[in-house]
Motif scaffolding. Structure first.
Motif, PDB file in Angstrom:
ATOM      1  N   ILE A  53      -4.304  -0.833   1.888  1.00 56.29           N
ATOM      2  CA  ILE A  53      -4.715  -0.498   3.050  1.00 56.29           C
ATOM      3  C   ILE A  53      -3.733  -0.242   3.960  1.00 56.29           C
ATOM      4  CG2 ILE A  53      -6.016  -0.923   5.132  1.00 56.29           C
ATOM      5  CD1 ILE A  53      -8.051  -2.476   3.423  1.00 56.29           C
ATOM      6  N   VAL A  54      -2.660  -1.052   4.018  1.00 55.68           N
ATOM      7  CA  VAL A  54      -1.462  -0.839   5.098  1.00 55.68           C
ATOM      8  C   VAL A  54      -0.785   0.465   4.720  1.00 55.68           C
ATOM      9  CG1 VAL A  54       0.773  -1.715   5.934  1.00 55.68           C
ATOM     10  CG2 VAL A  54      -1.165  -3.204   5.609  1.00 55.68           C
ATOM     11  N   MET A  55      -0.485   0.604   3.294  1.00 53.66           N
ATOM     12  CA  MET A  55       0.322   1.912   2.705  1.00 53.66           C
ATOM     13  C   MET A  55      -0.402   3.211   3.047  1.00 53.66           C
ATOM     14  SD  MET A  55       1.714   0.439  -0.825  1.00 53.66           S
ATOM     15  CE  MET A  55       2.125   1.686  -1.494  1.00 53.66           C
ATOM     16  N   VAL A  56      -1.835   3.316   2.525  1.00 57.58           N
ATOM     17  CA  VAL A  56      -2.568   4.345   2.828  1.00 57.58           C
ATOM     18  C   VAL A  56      -2.716   4.903   4.138  1.00 57.58           C
ATOM     19  CG1 VAL A  56      -4.836   5.337   2.766  1.00 57.58           C
ATOM     20  CG2 VAL A  56      -4.031   3.853   0.798  1.00 57.58           C
ATOM     21  N   VAL A  57      -2.842   4.229   5.217  1.00 55.33           N
ATOM     22  CA  VAL A  57      -2.981   4.264   6.535  1.00 55.33           C
ATOM     23  C   VAL A  57      -1.673   4.735   7.047  1.00 55.33           C
ATOM     24  CG1 VAL A  57      -3.452   3.419   9.005  1.00 55.33           C
ATOM     25  CG2 VAL A  57      -4.761   2.676   7.037  1.00 55.33           C
ATOM     26  N   GLN A  58      -0.468   4.085   6.577  1.00 55.15           N
ATOM     27  CA  GLN A  58       0.703   4.551   7.115  1.00 55.15           C
ATOM     28  C   GLN A  58       1.146   5.954   6.248  1.00 55.15           C
ATOM     29  OE1 GLN A  58       2.956   3.088   9.401  1.00 55.15           O
ATOM     30  NE2 GLN A  58       1.467   1.703   9.390  1.00 55.15           N
ATOM     31  N   ALA A  59       0.601   6.364   5.059  1.00 52.49           N
ATOM     32  CA  ALA A  59       1.116   7.582   4.538  1.00 52.49           C
ATOM     33  C   ALA A  59       0.282   8.565   5.001  1.00 52.49           C
ATOM     34  CB  ALA A  59       0.925   7.149   3.102  1.00 52.49           C
TER      35      ALA A  59
END
Length: 323
Positions: A53-59
């Motif tokens: 979730i953190v990676m997807v939102v940041q990307a």
């Protein structure tokens, strides 16, 4: 209220206990092996799910600019950190005959458990306010929830969690401990530790309940009131295509209930022991951080689309690198 008023000793040398014995979830070796593999699988889901979730939102630039997903990425980061407070130690203890933790390690668990737990409660309250503005005042939503306000709200959540946690630790660290040193749980928490102090802890218990229990209850009531207003608004506008907002609020309410109900049960009562205490402790330290990413990703079309986009991007990059 001063520490002297509570009858606490200022001299930490009066404590003879240098470590605590954790009784854990079971004394059966076969059951402990089963629990080890079960919780290891759950821990992997927690780490991978919340990291995703953190990676997807940041990307994804679109998601990162959305206040809701900005707060969601911080919630996942908190859940990821919260799972690291007790679960790795618990996994190691499943493979040990003697489960112990040092006094300083116990204090560290108390600090980070309450720091991250309180920060998450405040963040969930902020997320409820975000949904209220988005649904009840949609025309001014992006103006109200601007980048500057979002940053200040998240910073305030972390500061509130720190103040709450340091208050807990400052009381516990000055309690005198002279034995016994057995904690009937798989990690250190305030209720179990306070019970081992060699003094009358009535006033300490009242202070701890006021700090943790009332904080949980007040945040929970504020959240319920906020979502009640949101649901009333959705009820009058449901025919205008508000089913997506209703689904989002349902997800938020599920997460809120999974976190706040166990915390209210544990902290908003005198420090007496119930048979279900360990089950409740497992629920809000292990199960809830695992369910959060599942709830937000499986029920959220935007997240699923962003995950698919990220996957295709990674595949394309890998093929380009090999070519």
């Amino acid at each position: 209220m001063s520490l002297d008023t509570l009858g606490l000793e200022k001299n930490k040398n009066s404590s003879d206990v240098s470590r605590f014995v954790l009784l854990g979830l079971s004394s059966s070796w076969e059951l402990q092996l089963f629990l080890f593999f079960t919780f290891l699988l759950i821990y992997l889901v927690i780490v991978l799910g919340n990291l995703l979730i953190v990676m997807v939102v940041q990307a994804d630039a679109h998601l990162f600019q959305s206040p809701m997903y900005y707060f969601l990425s911080h919630l996942s980061f908190i859940d990821l950190c919260l799972s690291c407070v007790a679960v790795p130690k618990m996994l190691g203890d499943f493979l040990q005959k003697e489960k112990t933790i040092s006094f300083s390690g116990c204090l560290a668990q108390v600090f980070f458990l309450h720091f991250l737990g309180a920060s998450e409660m405040f963040l969930l309250t902020v997320m409820a306010y975000d949904r209220y503005v988005a649904i009840c005042n949609p025309l001014h939503y992006l103006t109200v929830m601007n980048n500057h306000l979002r940053l200040r709200l998240v910073f305030g959540c972390w500061c509130g969690g720190f103040i709450h946690s340091i208050t807990q630790v400052m009381i516990v660290i000055q309690l005198p401990f002279c034995g016994p040193n057995e904690l009937d749980n798989f990690y250190c928490d305030v209720p179990q530790v306070v019970k081992l102090a060699c003094m009358d802890t009535y006033l300490v218990e009242v202070l701890m309940v006021s700090n943790s229990g009332i904080l949980s209850l007040v945040c929970f009531l504020v959240l319920l009131f906020s979502y009640a207003l949101i649901l009333i608004t959705l009820r009058t506008h449901l025919h205008r295509g508000q089913s997506k907002a209703l689904s989002t609020c349902a997800s938020h309410l599920t997460v809120v209930s999974l976190i706040f109900v166990p915390c209210v049960f544990i902290y908003l009562r005198p420090f007496c022991t119930f048979s279900v205490d360990k089950v409740v402790s497992v629920f809000y330290t292990v199960i809830t951080p695992m369910l959060n990413p599942l709830i937000y990703t499986l029920r959220n079309a935007d997240m699923k689309q962003a995950i698919e986009k990220l996957r295709k991007k990674q595949v394309a990059s890998h093929c380009f690198a090999k070519g």
